[in-house]
Motif scaffolding. Structure first.
Motif, PDB file in Angstrom:
ATOM      1  N   ASN A   1       8.126  10.215   0.864  1.00 21.02           N
ATOM      2  CA  ASN A   1       9.312   9.630   0.243  1.00 21.02           C
ATOM      3  C   ASN A   1      10.344   9.270   1.309  1.00 21.02           C
ATOM      4  OD1 ASN A   1      11.040   8.956  -2.016  1.00 21.02           O
ATOM      5  ND2 ASN A   1      12.176  10.794  -1.473  1.00 21.02           N
TER       6      ASN A   1
ATOM      7  N   TRP B   1      13.505   1.096  -0.363  1.00 22.21           N
ATOM      8  CA  TRP B   1      14.331   0.985  -1.578  1.00 22.21           C
ATOM      9  C   TRP B   1      15.517   0.062  -1.323  1.00 22.21           C
ATOM     10  CZ3 TRP B   1      12.251   2.049  -5.945  1.00 22.21           C
ATOM     11  CH2 TRP B   1      11.353   3.104  -6.081  1.00 22.21           C
TER      12      TRP B   1
ATOM     13  N   ALA C   1      14.246  -3.404  -1.455  1.00 18.72           N
ATOM     14  CA  ALA C   1      13.968  -3.803  -2.837  1.00 18.72           C
ATOM     15  C   ALA C   1      15.265  -4.106  -3.589  1.00 18.72           C
ATOM     16  CB  ALA C   1      13.186  -2.701  -3.551  1.00 18.72           C
ATOM     17  N   ALA C   2      16.306  -3.309  -3.311  1.00 17.15           N
ATOM     18  CA  ALA C   2      17.577  -3.483  -4.028  1.00 17.15           C
ATOM     19  C   ALA C   2      18.258  -4.798  -3.656  1.00 17.15           C
ATOM     20  CB  ALA C   2      18.502  -2.305  -3.717  1.00 17.15           C
TER      21      ALA C   2
ATOM     22  N   TRP D   1       2.083  -6.049  -3.218  1.00 16.86           N
ATOM     23  CA  TRP D   1       2.176  -4.580  -3.346  1.00 16.86           C
ATOM     24  C   TRP D   1       1.156  -3.927  -2.408  1.00 16.86           C
ATOM     25  CZ3 TRP D   1       4.941  -1.285  -6.902  1.00 16.86           C
ATOM     26  CH2 TRP D   1       4.537   0.042  -6.879  1.00 16.86           C
TER      27      TRP D   1
ATOM     28  N   GLY E   1       2.694  -2.301   0.508  1.00 20.51           N
ATOM     29  CA  GLY E   1       2.731  -0.905   0.078  1.00 20.51           C
ATOM     30  C   GLY E   1       1.572  -0.082   0.595  1.00 20.51           C
TER      31      GLY E   1
ATOM     32  N   LEU F   1       9.805  -8.408  -3.662  1.00 23.89           N
ATOM     33  CA  LEU F   1      10.282  -7.220  -4.384  1.00 23.89           C
ATOM     34  C   LEU F   1       9.111  -6.285  -4.697  1.00 23.89           C
ATOM     35  CD1 LEU F   1      12.533  -5.674  -5.940  1.00 23.89           C
ATOM     36  CD2 LEU F   1      11.992  -7.080  -7.912  1.00 23.89           C
ATOM     37  N   PHE F   2       8.004  -6.888  -5.170  1.00 22.75           N
ATOM     38  CA  PHE F   2       6.793  -6.086  -5.422  1.00 22.75           C
ATOM     39  C   PHE F   2       6.363  -5.376  -4.137  1.00 22.75           C
ATOM     40  CE2 PHE F   2       6.313  -8.666  -9.234  1.00 22.75           C
ATOM     41  CZ  PHE F   2       5.641  -7.835 -10.110  1.00 22.75           C
TER      42      PHE F   2
ATOM     43  N   LEU G   1       8.737  -2.530  -3.224  1.00 27.21           N
ATOM     44  CA  LEU G   1       8.546  -1.388  -4.121  1.00 27.21           C
ATOM     45  C   LEU G   1       7.275  -0.630  -3.738  1.00 27.21           C
ATOM     46  CD1 LEU G   1       9.612  -2.868  -7.589  1.00 27.21           C
ATOM     47  CD2 LEU G   1      10.824  -1.165  -6.234  1.00 27.21           C
TER      48      LEU G   1
ATOM     49  N   ALA H   1       7.945   1.402  -0.778  1.00 25.29           N
ATOM     50  CA  ALA H   1       8.768   2.584  -1.064  1.00 25.29           C
ATOM     51  C   ALA H   1       7.942   3.664  -1.749  1.00 25.29           C
ATOM     52  CB  ALA H   1       9.948   2.188  -1.962  1.00 25.29           C
ATOM     53  N   ILE H   2       7.023   3.248  -2.638  1.00 24.46           N
ATOM     54  CA  ILE H   2       6.320   4.218  -3.488  1.00 24.46           C
ATOM     55  C   ILE H   2       5.015   4.740  -2.853  1.00 24.46           C
ATOM     56  CG2 ILE H   2       5.118   4.463  -5.711  1.00 24.46           C
ATOM     57  CD1 ILE H   2       7.322   2.471  -6.804  1.00 24.46           C
TER      58      ILE H   2
END
Lengths: 159, 405
Positions: free
Chosen positions: B49, B56, B59-60, B225, B229, B349-350, B353, B356-357
């Protein structure tokens, strides 16, 4: 069949041949023996030395609170390196020997290993550590393994 | 010969340095996961995390980057971004043993990175001609990978474990220098964009409504993603996997992680060039997804000399499909030039995220299973989705367009 489909299939076939060759040439490697912590050493780490215990042993030493996490990280790192170079298991005597060697060799505590060990004994008793500290045993252990202990500490310090 | 001032080359070099720095500092903590866990007294989930936390911020901001840059000005945004990066990095060096504070500082770093990234776009657009965009953007886009590469090469040598605070303290200095350089030599776009800010949010709502009805936007979002990601999670955790589970030396484990970026940078022109030549996009997704799965599984299973080759191939196949995510959106007949910037923002954005995840998910799998191998295998398996997405997307290459006619 379209040309691109043939090309895609060809790449996959080449990939599978590559995997098969890798398996044939290298085989599935075995993981090195995991560095384990003995039950007593784990208990000492978690309940008297580390952050879950509020860094009790270091707190009793008079060391500034800001350096507790770094000091603990160093001792844990050096203990594991030492175990990797010896019997692959971190024992309580490894941790204690590293702590005493570090504070005396680096000049954080004045005197000899015997003095350092006596100080550690006082801090541990203030934290109610239930495992008796035999300073003769620890100092002998340091003298026998001094070079490996120093190498472990230095590799964690990046020297 | 272009009528634009030659100063633009200096400006491009400065932007390149700032973005290399952003890429460099963002993954420094991944080389010290065990030490961070001890210092903050957190589990691997917490460490994951912490690593992903800066995403994050990205993404914001991503959907609102246009109005932000317009309101504050590109030069000022980039300066603020560089100052935020300096603050984030230096604050990390002095973080007290408080996990939430550490995450907050990582958020500041993320905000700095995203501000810098979005601010350089309008500057590039106006200081360079459209004939130069490909070259300049190509160089600027490679900067993140180059930064990550340099981090994996030099940080373990300069700052062995557990010296992560010292590393951040030292890396704060270039950020301060870059902020000063940018304050003195940075420039605003040659043409100021006066967007109707007050209408932006209404416009955004309408555009999002249109975009969410297009299947390819979702599929490319899903692909992004994976691209950002899952790859970030694998890159973030592979040094720890090799070091802690396979007892590789710290620097060697980081060097292997750098193979991905090294081959990825070298192979970047491959996918796009080949795709342009054959006039097809879908096959590159279909081949890359499954092949990355194969490469990743082989790299983490046959740990040893073979890992170098297979991890490098992972980077290569990422280059094979990576170009296509934005290209497909740009070529899509239902996405007109008005919609494209929002479509790209949504796709990013995807990606943010995911960034971040996914590192947190990997950390959680490590906590649950006691090994990163399962996380790596799950991550690798997820890449097959790109192959499935490739089968579902509409072909937008010139060959398909020619056949339709």
């Amino acid at each position: 069949m379209r040309t691109w489909v043939k090309c895609v299939l060809l790449v996959y076939v080449i990939g599978f041949i590559g995997v098969a060759l890798t398996a044939y040439i290298f085989g599935i490697p075995e993981k090195p023996i995991p560095k384990g912590w003995s039950e007593v050493a784990s208990d000492y780490r978690d309940n008297y030395l580390g952050s879950p215990a509020g860094f009790c042993v270091f707190a009793k030493s008079g060391m500034p609170a800001s350096v507790y996490p770094k000091a603990v990280a160093l001792i844990l790192c050096a203990s594991e390196k030492f175990a990797n170079m010896t019997d692959n298991v971190v024992d309580l005597i490894d941790v204690r020997a590293i702590m005493v060697t570090y504070m005396i060799d680096k000049g954080y505590y004045p005197g000899t290993y015997v003095d350092g060990c006596a100080a550690l004994k006082n801090w541990e008793s203030a934290c109610n550590v239930p495992y008796e500290l035999n300073c003769t045993e620890v100092v002998n252990f340091i003298n026998e393994n001094h070079e490996v202990i120093v190498t472990s500490i230095d590799s964690c310090l990046g020297e | 010969m272009s009528a634009l001032p030659r100063y633009r080359y200096f400006l491009a070099a400065l932007m390149f340095l700032v973005r290399i720095y952003a890429g460099f500092v963002m993954l420094v903590p991944v080389l010290y996961t065990a030490d961070i866990a001890v210092e903050f007294g957190v589990s691997s989930t917490g460490v994951g995390n912490y690593i992903g936390f800066l995403m994050w911020a990205c993404a914001a901001v991503v959907l609102f980057s246009g109005p932000i840059v317009t309101k504050f000005g590109a030069k000022r945004c980039c300066l603020i971004g560089t100052i935020f990066m300096a603050l984030g990095v230096l604050a990390t060096a002095f973080t007290p043993p408080n996990y939430f504070l550490a995450c907050a500082f990582r958020l500041v770093l993320g905000l700095g990175i995203v501000l810098v990234t979005v601010a350089v776009m309008p500057i590039t657009m106006t200081w360079f001609t459209s004939e130069e965009y490909g070259r300049v953007n190509g160089v600027l886009e490679s900067s993140t990978s180059i930064g990550i590469l340099l981090n994996f090469w030099f940080t373990p040598v300069w700052f062995p474990r557990p010296l992560w605070r010292e590393a951040h303290l030292f890396y704060g200095i270039p950020a301060v220098i870059l902020a000063i350089l940018w304050a003195v030599f940075g420039r605003d776009p040659l043409v100021q964009f006066k967007e109707k800010e007050e209408k932006y949010f209404d416009l955004l709502k309408t555009r999002l409504h249109k975009l969410f009805g297009i299947k390819e936007v979702w599929l490319m979002g899903g692909t992004m993603w994976m691209a950002m990601g899952v790859s970030m999670a694998i890159i973030s955790w592979i040094p720890s996997y090799l070091e802690l589970e396979w007892k590789w030396p710290h620097a060697t484990a980081a060097l292997l992680a750098s193979m991905y970026d090294l081959i990825n940078i070298a192979g970047w022109p491959l996918g796009g060039t080949l795709s342009d030549k054959v006039g097809l996009r879908r096959p590159f997704f279909i081949v890359a997804g499954g092949m990355i799965t194969m490469c990743a599984i082989t790299a983490v299973t046959f740990v040893g000399p073979a890992s170098w080759i297979w991890f490098g191939f992972m980077g290569l196949f990422t280059a094979v499909y990576g170009f296509g995510i934005i290209t497909i959106l740009m070529e899509h007949p239902e996405i007109d030039p008005e919609l494209i910037s929002t479509a790209i923002s949504v796709t990013l954005l995807f990606g943010f995220l995911g960034g971040a995840i996914m590192p947190t998910v990997f950390g959680a799998i490590l906590d649950l299973t006691g090994s990163l191998y399962f996380a790596m295998i799950i991550g690798a398996a997820l890449y097959t989705l790109i192959t499935i997405f490739g089968l579902l997307i509409r072909e937008t290459g010139w060959k398909a367009a020619a056949e339709e006619k």
